[in-house]
Design an enzyme around this catalytic site. Structure first.
Site, PDB file in Angstrom:
ATOM      1  CB  SER A  97     -19.644 -28.290 -39.795  1.00 20.32           C
ATOM      2  OG  SER A  97     -19.882 -27.323 -38.782  1.00 20.32           O
ATOM      3  CE1 TYR A 120     -25.042 -26.003 -34.643  1.00 18.37           C
ATOM      4  CE2 TYR A 120     -23.015 -25.642 -35.865  1.00 18.37           C
ATOM      5  CZ  TYR A 120     -23.761 -26.373 -34.962  1.00 18.37           C
ATOM      6  OH  TYR A 120     -23.197 -27.474 -34.368  1.00 18.37           O
ATOM      7  CB  THR A 146     -27.764 -28.305 -36.029  1.00 21.19           C
ATOM      8  OG1 THR A 146     -27.053 -29.232 -36.867  1.00 21.19           O
ATOM      9  CG2 THR A 146     -27.497 -28.667 -34.579  1.00 21.19           C
ATOM     10  CE  LYS A 222     -26.043 -33.969 -36.734  1.00 18.12           C
ATOM     11  NZ  LYS A 222     -25.730 -33.491 -35.361  1.00 18.12           N
ATOM     12  CG  HIS A 246     -24.579 -31.540 -30.992  1.00 17.34           C
ATOM     13  ND1 HIS A 246     -25.262 -30.678 -31.807  1.00 17.34           N
ATOM     14  CD2 HIS A 246     -23.271 -31.170 -31.085  1.00 17.34           C
ATOM     15  CE1 HIS A 246     -24.419 -29.815 -32.360  1.00 17.34           C
ATOM     16  NE2 HIS A 246     -23.200 -30.104 -31.934  1.00 17.34           N
ATOM     17  N   GLY A 282     -24.733 -41.064 -33.589  1.00 20.50           N
ATOM     18  CA  GLY A 282     -24.482 -41.220 -32.167  1.00 20.50           C
ATOM     19  C   GLY A 282     -23.965 -42.587 -31.785  1.00 20.50           C
ATOM     20  NE  ARG A 285     -16.986 -44.151 -32.113  1.00 17.67           N
ATOM     21  CZ  ARG A 285     -17.867 -43.162 -32.153  1.00 17.67           C
ATOM     22  NH1 ARG A 285     -18.858 -43.214 -33.023  1.00 17.67           N
ATOM     23  NH2 ARG A 285     -17.761 -42.137 -31.343  1.00 17.67           N
ATOM     24  NE  ARG A 305     -16.636 -37.533 -29.871  1.00 20.87           N
ATOM     25  CZ  ARG A 305     -17.901 -37.288 -29.517  1.00 20.87           C
ATOM     26  NH1 ARG A 305     -18.885 -38.050 -30.012  1.00 20.87           N
ATOM     27  NH2 ARG A 305     -18.200 -36.303 -28.687  1.00 20.87           N
TER      28      ARG A 305
END
Length: 354
Positions: A97, A120, A146, A222, A246, A282, A285, A305
């Site tokens: 990032s 960004y 992004t 993205k 996002h 998105g 898992r 995450r």
């Protein structure tokens, strides 16, 4: 995911866990993958198989990347360096990032040529241009632009917690630009105030054309959830798109990525991932979700995450464990679906739930 949040302060926990407003998209991102049951092939001799693939000419040990997430220093003192080392150990490219707590040069070295840079666009194009220049010089392999954050989504957990970065954490890629670029805590409204004050809300397709011309690296876009936008990105010179909302953190009510991926893949048509890459994030898992993503047309998937939970619990070893578990699950899912190679994962393996 059950254990890690309890070890974090309330503000950090809300920032990592939360989405925008009612968090409908956050929840639907995860649920929507189960709308695609698998139709497994049998008697296919899967005694030997490989999870290896390639994206934009880069060999991947498996079709997974680490999605860009900000401020890993909130989870562990080693921050993005721990994530990068775990990524290198598992053959997983790391998309760093812009808003990282460790500078891209250090992270790129730790990732051992498996680092992409997420960008960004700031109102000050000099700041943006310098980020691109540094990413190229650091040996990053791609720029990920992004485009779904012209302003910050309304993240109510962050508002309730008055969340901002602690003063000891800075945005290391922006230190040369000076405050307030490197210190979101100095801006009213915390991190959301930072985004609204410094990011460029006037971003248009012309800026993608500018970036493609400015960068010697392949540029991916993205934040795409529409087929027409994916085609336009391709036409303007992007080398790939990442289907993403996002992580449910921007527009609540946005369509889950698992639902729009097939239409975008069909619009782009069959192609070679060395020329144009279709990626998705998105709600992924499980390894079986990666299988579904590829069956629906993606060349690879990204997770965010789960990496933060592993980082919280065990630093580099925690991230590595998360990635190893997912890779093993994906290998098992391939075998049980009757696929020896990633290239054998095709649309006929899935059908929409009625």
């Amino acid at each position: 995911e059950r254990i890690a949040p309890a070890r974090l302060p309330a503000g950090v926990r809300g920032y990592f866990e939360g989405g925008a407003e009612d968090e409908w998209t956050l929840a639907e991102n995860r649920r929507a993958w189960s709308d695609w049951p698998l139709h497994a092939r049998v008697l296919r001799d899967i005694a030997e198989r490989s999870t290896a693939t390639a994206v934009l000419g880069e060999r991947l040990e498996w079709p997974m990347l680490i999605a860009p997430t900000a401020c890993h220093g909130l989870a562990h003192p080693d921050a993005e360096l721990a994530t990068a080392r775990a990524a290198a150990a598992t053959g997983t490219p790391f998309v760093l990032s812009t808003l990282s707590n460790r500078p891209m040069e250090e992270v790129a070295r730790a990732a051992r040529a498996g680092c992409w840079f997420q960008l960004y666009v700031y109102r000050d194009r000099g700041v943006t241009r310098e980020l691109v220049r540094r990413a190229q010089a650091a040996g990053c392999r791609a720029i990920v632009l992004t485009v779904d954050t012209p302003i910050a989504g309304r993240r109510e957990r962050d508002l309730r917690n008055a969340f901002t970065l602690p003063p000891e954490l800075t945005l290391a890629n922006l230190t040369a630009a000076g405050p307030p670029y490197s210190t979101p805590g100095s801006i009213d409204g915390g991190l959301m105030g930072y985004l609204n004050r410094l990011f460029d809300p006037a971003l248009t397709w012309r800026d993608l054309e500018w970036l493609v011309a400015e960068s010697s690296l392949p540029v991916l876009v993205k934040g795409i959830v529409r087929a027409d936008d994916a085609l336009l990105a391709q036409r303007l010179g992007a080398r790939g798109v990442i289907v993403s909302n996002h992580g449910g953190r921007q527009l609540d009510g946005a369509v889950p990525t698992a639902r729009v991926l097939p239409a975008i893949a069909d619009a782009l048509g069959p192609g070679e991932a060395s020329r144009f890459a279709l990626l998705v994030d998105g709600g992924i898992r499980r390894g079986v979700d990666v299988l579904r993503a590829l069956a629906l047309g993606a060349d690879a998937a990204l997770i965010g995450r789960p990496v933060l939970w592993g980082l919280t619990l065990g630093g580099e070893a925690g991230v590595r464990r998360v990635l190893e578990m997912l890779r093993h699950e994906f290998s098992v899912a391939m075998a049980l679906a009757g696929c020896k190679w990633v290239a054998e994962i095709s649309r006929d393996l899935v059908a929409p739930r009625r």
